[in-house]
Design a protein around this motif. Sequence first.
Motif, PDB file in Angstrom:
ATOM      1  N   GLN A  14       0.805  -1.214   0.000  1.00 49.34           N
ATOM      2  CA  GLN A  14       0.000   0.000   0.000  1.00 49.34           C
ATOM      3  C   GLN A  14       0.843   1.271   0.000  1.00 49.34           C
ATOM      4  OE1 GLN A  14      -2.909   0.126   3.120  1.00 49.34           O
ATOM      5  NE2 GLN A  14      -4.220   1.522   1.999  1.00 49.34           N
ATOM      6  N   SER A  17      -0.277   5.211  -0.862  1.00 51.43           N
ATOM      7  CA  SER A  17      -1.195   5.317  -2.006  1.00 51.43           C
ATOM      8  C   SER A  17      -2.184   6.453  -1.852  1.00 51.43           C
ATOM      9  CB  SER A  17      -1.961   3.994  -2.176  1.00 51.43           C
ATOM     10  OG  SER A  17      -1.063   2.933  -2.385  1.00 51.43           O
ATOM     11  N   GLU A  18      -2.511   6.801  -0.611  1.00 49.54           N
ATOM     12  CA  GLU A  18      -3.476   7.880  -0.373  1.00 49.54           C
ATOM     13  C   GLU A  18      -2.847   9.258  -0.554  1.00 49.54           C
ATOM     14  OE1 GLU A  18      -2.108   6.441   3.770  1.00 49.54           O
ATOM     15  OE2 GLU A  18      -2.275   5.701   1.715  1.00 49.54           O
ATOM     16  N   ILE A 172      -3.221  -7.198   1.628  1.00 47.52           N
ATOM     17  CA  ILE A 172      -2.741  -5.816   1.542  1.00 47.52           C
ATOM     18  C   ILE A 172      -1.743  -5.578   2.673  1.00 47.52           C
ATOM     19  CG2 ILE A 172      -3.378  -3.384   1.620  1.00 47.52           C
ATOM     20  CD1 ILE A 172      -6.151  -4.182   0.616  1.00 47.52           C
ATOM     21  N   ASN A 174       0.342  -2.965   4.577  1.00 45.88           N
ATOM     22  CA  ASN A 174       0.300  -1.520   4.779  1.00 45.88           C
ATOM     23  C   ASN A 174       1.724  -0.994   5.032  1.00 45.88           C
ATOM     24  OD1 ASN A 174      -0.715   1.032   5.036  1.00 45.88           O
ATOM     25  ND2 ASN A 174      -1.509   0.753   7.106  1.00 45.88           N
TER      26      ASN A 174
END
Length: 312
Positions: A14, A17-18, A172, A174
Amino acid sequence: MGRTNWTEIEFILQGLSEYPRAEKILFVMCLVMYLVILLGNSTLVILTLLDPRLHTPMYFFLGNLSFLDIWYTSSFIPTMLIHFLSKKKTISFTRCVVQMSVSYTMGSTECVLLAVMAYDRFVAICNPLRYPVIMSKALCIQMAALSWGLGFVNSLTETILAIRLPFCGKNIINHFVCEILAFVKLACTDISLNEIAIMLGNVIFLFSPLLLICISYIFILSTVLRINSAEGRKKAFSTCSAHITVVTVFYGTILFMYMKPNSKDLAFNKLVALFYGVVTPMLNPIIYSLRNTEVHGAMRKLVARNWFSRKE
């Protein structure tokens, strides 16, 4: 529960990604730092191999440390750089396990190697007359081999325990990389054995070497304080300053990661882990080269040799 076919499993790293804009900035920063890591550490390895003046125990272990840092960072940074610019941040099970095991081997080996380097400084300062006899070439090779062997065994044990786990959900991770604890937490079964093994590995490979380093420097400090001249004390401390700085950066970052209060800001936690993984290997050759006349002399000699060979 049946074991899942490894070839069918993919993990999503992840990262951040945000925060796509932050990932672009991290791409540039990490690329520059990776190039510095490759240049700085490979230069030290070459110098310790080619210059006879650097054929001493301290530089032998430093060459091992530089070689280790190249492999450690190369196990995850290229993949991480690709993911920074890609929308698809997947990694196969096999590549994830290889990345995890290589980085774990190198991390464990570095802990032991730093303790070995502390012992080298202890003998050099506390028993200087017998230093060439005690730190013989054979012993240095054995101690380096022991460091690499222990790191490999620790990683192999943790990896075997991890790959036996079944995975059946959204895989996923993180994190930026395949980190072993994040990896095993994705398993759809009890992971108590894995967590105990990881905890024991951390105690043995993080805190036992740190204890040995502290004991070595207590004896070193005691010996240095008994030196009458200020110039002698300064010279003795200067031979340890680079190692002390590297140990402080290495363990300071790890202890901060483990002892800081739990933060709800996962992005911050990941950036701290990234600092440990990228910045520390970049600083090592800089710390050992800064104000080091032997390394500077070896560098000038190597550059001059190449310059004159081109002219001929």
